[in-house]
Design an enzyme around this catalytic site. Structure first.
Site, PDB file in Angstrom:
ATOM      1  N   GLU A 334       0.696  -1.040  -0.090  1.00 26.92           N
ATOM      2  CA  GLU A 334      -0.044   0.151  -0.094  1.00 26.92           C
ATOM      3  C   GLU A 334       0.760   1.268   0.062  1.00 26.92           C
ATOM      4  OE1 GLU A 334      -4.011  -1.451   2.282  1.00 26.92           O
ATOM      5  OE2 GLU A 334      -2.440  -1.257   3.486  1.00 26.92           O
ATOM      6  N   ALA A 335       1.893   1.427  -0.870  1.00 23.15           N
ATOM      7  CA  ALA A 335       2.683   2.456  -1.022  1.00 23.15           C
ATOM      8  C   ALA A 335       1.926   3.185  -2.045  1.00 23.15           C
ATOM      9  CB  ALA A 335       3.837   2.297  -1.286  1.00 23.15           C
TER      10      ALA A 335
END
Ligand code: IFG
Length: 525
Positions: A334-335
């Protein structure tokens, strides 16, 4: 959506039998009418082929004695056998002895396999390594009356049903993950998780040590990570952190349960706690406030700053020094603020840094978007059977840990009655947590690539050990069986019977488990 069963919990009065062990062993041959009974004359006899093996079998003997002595009030002396012969001193005995041996087990049982023989006069447990003996002791534990787990003297009788069990694991990686970042958990809570997971032959403990809401491990070169970054958690509580000695205590307790710790420092996203601790880590030099909410994806380390990589080198270097296990987990999930190129750059460099410290990388499956080191293990946490990037990684030789969120995520609600838990991956009932196969979940995944499976327990809504136990039991027992037992044994009706037999054990252990509907929970007479 998980199969929600709304019938009331069923209860059933029955004796537990040799068929109630979870995970179900590879082979169970009951000896009908044969029962072993421990007596106050019983001894624990140990046999080893070498001095180092003698130390290991002695440790297991002490562990077993530690389970038995407090509740039986028997002396249970431990007698090392000097013969070293394959024939166990207990065999043929009549005094109700238990023999533990690191000799005489078939080599193809591997490090974790074991052979357990129970006759009227003796119990013999043999394995090739301490891990196998320890797993066998967990089986023996479940064959003894549930009162064994009460911790106080009980009347007995201490019987074990006769028969032969030959057993070994299907997968070598059988894990549970505890998120200690969203909410902090004391060393004593982590030890409780280790003890309960060990009962089901789990052999890896993945600790999610850092996230937006908290940094939980002291790093000498960057002291504010713990002292400041550890001072928050979801909901605004005090948080906390492990000193290096706390972490060493967890690692040591895990290793005495033949469990390996996999520490995770999540990057490049999920890093608000680190960014809040050190302005220089932020691209704009401004430290954000500490975060106590539950959003994800908004934070990232600064890819273009060299200080980022000095930071990672210091962090992973200090963590590697106190982590005996082979793996360091770099997160990678989840960057959402990074371009694919920037993401790949920082993940590639993080892999290199971990490699220089002699450890193997594990990462959530988004890391497949970077240039993976061949040894990097990819942890799948998706909810669909299609994951081309994971298949591509597997085809290149990377190993896969299966953690599909709609089957293995322990932080999902069971059903609409669950007071805690999330629902983004759907409710996960106990049958739904059980009724899947790690090799069949991803279309086209080469079975040889699968290292095993892991049940993550994220703690956005989880504050206490009771909350952890509620979400983990019974579903961790289901995953543990999928991870250990032969695929041919997968059958909900039979498993739910074995699962029901755990209830008296969990009651004696004081486990705050969910009496899920659809399971015939055993009520002992
Ligand atoms: N996804 C996030 C976790 C956690 C989880 C809660 C992964 C790899 C949802 N990333 O799972 O940080 O928020 O179920």
């Amino acid at each position: 959506m998980g199969a929600v069963r709304d019938e009331k919990p069923t209860e059933i009065e029955r004796e537990t039998t040799i068929h109630d062990v979870v995970p179900v062993p590879a082979s169970v041959e009951p000896a009908d009418g044969v029962t072993f009974t421990l007596t106050d004359k019983s001894e624990i006899r140990t046999t080893a082929g070498s001095a180092s093996a003698a130390a290991e079998v002695g440790e297991i003997a002490e562990y077993l004695a530690g389970l038995l002595r407090p509740v039986t009030a028997y002396l249970l002396p431990i007698r090392p056998s000097t013969t070293g012969s394959a024939t166990l001193p207990a065999e043929g005995g009549t005094g109700g002895n238990i023999a533990l041996a690191l000799t005489g087990a078939e080599k193809d049982l591997g490090e974790e396999g074991y052979v357990l023989d129970v006759t009227a006069g003796a119990i013999s447990l043999r394995a090739n390594a301490g891990a196998g003996l320890f797993r066998g002791v967990q089986t023996l534990r479940q064959l003894l009356p549930a009162d064994l787990e009460s911790g106080t003297v009980q009347p007995g009788p201490w019987t074990v049903p006769g028969g032969r069990i030959v057993d070994q694991p299907r997968f070598s990686y059988r894990g549970i993950m505890l998120d200690v970042a969203r909410h902090f958990f004391a060393v004593s809570d982590v030890k409780r998780v280790i003890e309960l997971a060990a009962l089901y032959k789990i052999n890896y403990l993945h600790l999610h040590l850092t996230d937006d809401q908290g940094w939980r491990i002291a790093v000498d070169a960057w002291p504010r990570l713990a002292s400041f970054g550890g001072g928050s958690e979801v909901g605004g509580g005090p948080g906390g952190h492990y000193t290096k000695d706390d972490y060493r205590e967890i690692v040591s307790y895990a290793s005495h349960h033949f469990m390996t710790v996999v520490p995770e420092v999540d990057l490049p996203g999920h890093t608000n706690a680190a960014l809040a601790s050190y302005p220089e880590l932020n691209c704009d030099g401004q430290a954000p406030a500490r975060y106590t909410g539950v959003d994800v994806g908004f934070s990232s380390l600064c890819v273009e700053k060299e200080v980022t990589y000095r930071f990672l080198d210091d962090v992973f270097g200090e963590l590697a020094e106190i982590t005996p296990g082979p793996y360091l987990h770099i997160g990678g999930d989840e960057a959402k603020t990074l371009t694919a190129d920037d993401y790949a750059e920082i993940v590639n460099r993080a892999q290199e840094i971990v490699g220089t410290h002699g450890k193997t990388v594990v990462g959530w499956h988004e890391v497949a978007g970077a240039k993976l080191t061949p040894s990097t293990v990819v942890q799948f946490w998706g909810v669909t059977p299609e994951a081309p990037e994971v298949l591509a990684a597997a085809a290149r030789g990377n190993r896969i840990i299966m953690s599909p969120a709609n089957r293995a995520y322990l932080d999902m609600k069971y059903d609409s009655t669950s007071p805690i838990g999330l629902t983004w991956a759907g409710n996960i009932s106990v049958p739904y947590a059980y009724d899947w196969d790690p090799l069949g979940y991803l279309t086209g995944l080469d079975p040889a690539a699968v290292l095993g499976l892991e049940s993550p327990l994220w703690t956005e809504t989880v504050r206490t050990i009771d909350d952890i136990e509620y979400l983990a039991f019974p579903r961790l027992a289901a995953t543990a069986e999928l991870a250990w037992s032969p695929a041919s044994t997968r059958d909900w009706d039979r498993f739910s019977g074995r699962l029901g037999a755990q209830a008296p054990r969990w009651a004696a252990l004081g486990v705050n488990f969910y009496r899920s509907p659809g399971v015939p929970w055993v009520v002992e007479r």
